[in-house]
Design a protein around this motif. Structure first.
Motif, mmCIF file in Angstrom:
data_model
loop_
_atom_site.group_PDB
_atom_site.id
_atom_site.type_symbol
_atom_site.label_atom_id
_atom_site.label_comp_id
_atom_site.label_asym_id
_atom_site.label_seq_id
_atom_site.Cartn_x
_atom_site.Cartn_y
_atom_site.Cartn_z
ATOM 1 N N PRO A 63 12.622 -22.373 -2.853
ATOM 2 C CA PRO A 63 12.784 -22.319 -1.398
ATOM 3 C C PRO A 63 14.207 -21.964 -0.994
ATOM 4 O O PRO A 63 15.137 -22.098 -1.786
ATOM 5 C CB PRO A 63 12.422 -23.734 -0.956
ATOM 6 C CG PRO A 63 12.791 -24.590 -2.125
ATOM 7 C CD PRO A 63 12.469 -23.770 -3.337
ATOM 8 N N VAL A 64 14.335 -21.498 0.231
ATOM 9 C CA VAL A 64 15.647 -21.249 0.813
ATOM 10 C C VAL A 64 16.069 -22.511 1.534
ATOM 11 O O VAL A 64 15.399 -22.942 2.475
ATOM 12 C CB VAL A 64 15.609 -20.059 1.783
ATOM 13 C CG1 VAL A 64 16.971 -19.871 2.451
ATOM 14 C CG2 VAL A 64 15.206 -18.795 1.046
ATOM 15 N N MET A 65 17.144 -23.140 1.066
ATOM 16 C CA MET A 65 17.595 -24.374 1.693
ATOM 17 C C MET A 65 18.355 -24.084 2.993
ATOM 18 O O MET A 65 18.865 -22.976 3.197
ATOM 19 C CB MET A 65 18.500 -25.155 0.733
ATOM 20 C CG MET A 65 17.751 -25.971 -0.307
ATOM 21 S SD MET A 65 17.067 -24.941 -1.617
ATOM 22 C CE MET A 65 18.543 -24.480 -2.526
ATOM 23 N N GLU A 66 18.427 -25.106 3.820
ATOM 24 C CA GLU A 66 19.168 -24.970 5.068
ATOM 25 C C GLU A 66 20.642 -24.743 4.757
ATOM 26 O O GLU A 66 21.281 -25.540 4.074
ATOM 27 C CB GLU A 66 19.020 -26.230 5.929
ATOM 28 C CG GLU A 66 19.843 -26.185 7.199
ATOM 29 C CD GLU A 66 19.870 -27.511 7.944
ATOM 30 O OE1 GLU A 66 20.526 -27.579 8.995
ATOM 31 O OE2 GLU A 66 19.256 -28.477 7.461
ATOM 32 N N MET A 67 21.177 -23.659 5.233
ATOM 33 C CA MET A 67 22.598 -23.373 5.065
ATOM 34 C C MET A 67 23.220 -23.205 6.434
ATOM 35 O O MET A 67 22.979 -22.224 7.135
ATOM 36 C CB MET A 67 22.813 -22.109 4.228
ATOM 37 C CG MET A 67 24.282 -21.796 3.971
ATOM 38 S SD MET A 67 24.537 -20.248 3.051
ATOM 39 C CE MET A 67 26.355 -20.180 3.059
ATOM 40 N N ARG A 68 24.027 -24.191 6.809
ATOM 41 C CA ARG A 68 24.731 -24.085 8.077
ATOM 42 C C ARG A 68 25.871 -23.061 7.952
ATOM 43 O O ARG A 68 26.238 -22.654 6.857
ATOM 44 C CB ARG A 68 25.287 -25.449 8.486
ATOM 45 C CG ARG A 68 24.196 -26.471 8.846
ATOM 46 C CD ARG A 68 24.816 -27.788 9.255
ATOM 47 N NE ARG A 68 25.414 -28.483 8.112
ATOM 48 C CZ ARG A 68 26.230 -29.533 8.224
ATOM 49 N NH1 ARG A 68 26.571 -29.972 9.423
ATOM 50 N NH2 ARG A 68 26.706 -30.123 7.135
ATOM 51 N N ARG A 69 26.395 -22.662 9.074
ATOM 52 C CA ARG A 69 27.499 -21.691 9.058
ATOM 53 C C ARG A 69 28.581 -22.178 8.100
ATOM 54 O O ARG A 69 29.024 -23.333 8.190
ATOM 55 C CB ARG A 69 28.075 -21.518 10.454
ATOM 56 C CG ARG A 69 29.186 -20.471 10.541
ATOM 57 C CD ARG A 69 29.780 -20.405 11.931
ATOM 58 N NE ARG A 69 30.868 -19.426 11.996
ATOM 59 C CZ ARG A 69 30.719 -18.148 12.273
ATOM 60 N NH1 ARG A 69 29.512 -17.683 12.541
ATOM 61 N NH2 ARG A 69 31.757 -17.327 12.304
ATOM 62 N N PRO A 70 29.013 -21.329 7.162
ATOM 63 C CA PRO A 70 30.009 -21.772 6.181
ATOM 64 C C PRO A 70 31.275 -22.296 6.834
ATOM 65 O O PRO A 70 31.705 -21.830 7.896
ATOM 66 C CB PRO A 70 30.290 -20.499 5.376
ATOM 67 C CG PRO A 70 29.052 -19.678 5.527
ATOM 68 C CD PRO A 70 28.554 -19.951 6.917
ATOM 69 N N ALA B 199 17.885 -19.756 6.661
ATOM 70 C CA ALA B 199 19.026 -19.099 7.282
ATOM 71 C C ALA B 199 19.965 -18.567 6.212
ATOM 72 O O ALA B 199 20.244 -19.238 5.222
ATOM 73 C CB ALA B 199 19.771 -20.072 8.187
ATOM 74 N N GLY B 200 20.426 -17.354 6.420
ATOM 75 C CA GLY B 200 21.443 -16.771 5.560
ATOM 76 C C GLY B 200 22.583 -16.267 6.416
ATOM 77 O O GLY B 200 22.504 -16.254 7.649
ATOM 78 N N PHE C 265 36.120 -12.681 -3.392
ATOM 79 C CA PHE C 265 35.505 -13.241 -2.197
ATOM 80 C C PHE C 265 34.963 -14.631 -2.513
ATOM 81 O O PHE C 265 34.431 -14.863 -3.605
ATOM 82 C CB PHE C 265 34.368 -12.354 -1.705
ATOM 83 C CG PHE C 265 34.817 -11.031 -1.147
ATOM 84 C CD1 PHE C 265 35.171 -10.907 0.190
ATOM 85 C CD2 PHE C 265 34.885 -9.905 -1.960
ATOM 86 C CE1 PHE C 265 35.584 -9.683 0.709
ATOM 87 C CE2 PHE C 265 35.305 -8.675 -1.452
ATOM 88 C CZ PHE C 265 35.657 -8.568 -0.115
ATOM 89 N N TYR C 266 35.079 -15.539 -1.548
ATOM 90 C CA TYR C 266 34.605 -16.899 -1.793
ATOM 91 C C TYR C 266 34.012 -17.503 -0.524
ATOM 92 O O TYR C 266 34.303 -17.056 0.588
ATOM 93 C CB TYR C 266 35.746 -17.790 -2.308
ATOM 94 C CG TYR C 266 36.881 -17.985 -1.320
ATOM 95 C CD1 TYR C 266 36.879 -19.044 -0.405
ATOM 96 C CD2 TYR C 266 37.963 -17.099 -1.286
ATOM 97 C CE1 TYR C 266 37.911 -19.218 0.498
ATOM 98 C CE2 TYR C 266 38.996 -17.263 -0.385
ATOM 99 C CZ TYR C 266 38.962 -18.333 0.504
ATOM 100 O OH TYR C 266 39.986 -18.494 1.415
ATOM 101 N N VAL C 267 33.170 -18.500 -0.720
ATOM 102 C CA VAL C 267 32.572 -19.226 0.395
ATOM 103 C C VAL C 267 32.697 -20.728 0.140
ATOM 104 O O VAL C 267 32.436 -21.202 -0.967
ATOM 105 C CB VAL C 267 31.090 -18.826 0.617
ATOM 106 C CG1 VAL C 267 30.262 -18.993 -0.648
ATOM 107 C CG2 VAL C 267 30.474 -19.640 1.764
ATOM 108 N N LYS C 268 33.146 -21.426 1.180
ATOM 109 C CA LYS C 268 33.176 -22.885 1.167
ATOM 110 C C LYS C 268 32.090 -23.351 2.135
ATOM 111 O O LYS C 268 32.281 -23.302 3.362
ATOM 112 C CB LYS C 268 34.543 -23.401 1.617
ATOM 113 C CG LYS C 268 35.694 -23.045 0.684
ATOM 114 C CD LYS C 268 37.006 -23.637 1.183
ATOM 115 C CE LYS C 268 38.156 -23.341 0.246
ATOM 116 N NZ LYS C 268 39.443 -23.916 0.739
#
Length: 258
Positions: free
Chosen positions: A54-61, A88-89, A104-107
């Motif tokens: 499944p695609v988990m809920e991802m809030r705005r990074p 959400a992506g 590139f990185y995401v927190k």
């Protein structure tokens, strides 16, 4: 609808009743090497790559950034919603006008996993080499948990050995657990659950290696327990799983045509 979107829809239905499995924070660029520089777009999703859902809920990074030639650039104001079936992506784009490998990185914001009774925070990164420079690919972001590549993570052939060192607060983590998955576009049907997530143990120096047997994007997730608990939705202290991820692309070697 893309092949991957269709797979996400199908997988979400088939996996909805299964227990939690390996979660991977994706940050996947449109290319790992830009021979002539230019624009790159990165998609961010929190999911199970091999199963497609499944695609988990991802809030705005909390933050998305780029380290290039010693400069850390905040790209958070460029983040745009990029929804996919079932969740959400997010997406961000950047123009690489100068030679050099951009990290590139995401927190992400903490994700509450009720099935495991813990929060998950996976810091993910990927390298995009502008003008195929071959320089700067080993630059570190300074994430709480991070994989330092010992193999250049761009321009890799299928079957190449990728080696990295797991760092927590900048120091090697002996015996760290590293989970490995690939972004499945429907080419592979794992025989059973044991084949979905590969699991490695880093050595006494925090170093691990893995040979990528299939072309495509591979994610390496080093997992450690966070230093401090967080408060659950019920108001109780719970552990935090911190992950340091790096994404690497393998490309098939094609024979030269005469």
């Amino acid at each position: 609808m893309s092949v991957r979107s269709a797979l996400i829809c199908a997988a979400a239905l088939s996996l909805s009743a299964l227990p939690a499995a390996a979660h991977f924070q994706e940050i996947l660029p449109s290319a790992d090497v830009l021979p002539e520089g230019g624009k790159v777009t990165l998609d961010m999703l929190f999911t199970h790559p091999v199963e497609g859902a499944p695609v988990m809920e991802m809030r705005r990074p909390a933050r998305v950034g780029m380290v290039l030639n010693g400069t850390d650039t905040d790209l958070s104001d460029k983040i745009a919603p990029h929804p996919v079936p079932g969740g959400a992506g997010w997406q961000v784009s950047a123009d690489l006008e100068d030679p050099g490998a951009a990290v590139f990185y995401v927190k992400p914001q903490p994700y509450w996993e009720p099935a495991e009774r813990k929060f998950i925070v996976h810091y993910a990164k990927v390298v995009v080499d502008s003008y195929a420079s071959g320089e700067g690919w080993d630059a570190l972001v300074g994430l709480p948990v991070e994989i330092a590549p010992l193999t250049r993570p761009t321009g890799l052939w299928t079957g190449n050995l990728f080696t990295g060192t797991v760092l927590q607060d900048g120091k090697p983590v002996p015996g760290a657990t590293v989970e490995v998955e690939f972004v499945n576009d429907g080419r592979v049907d794992p025989p059973n659950d044991a084949f979905v997530t590969q699991v490695l143990k880093a050595d006494a120096n925090g170093t691990f290696s893995y040979a990528m047997p299939l072309a495509g994007w591979w994610g390496f997730a080093a997992l450690v327990e966070g230093d401090a608990p967080m408060t659950s939705p019920e108001g109780k202290p719970v552990p935090v799983e911190e992950g340091g991820l790096i994404w690497v692309k393998a490309t098939d070697m094609a024979a030269k045509r005469n």
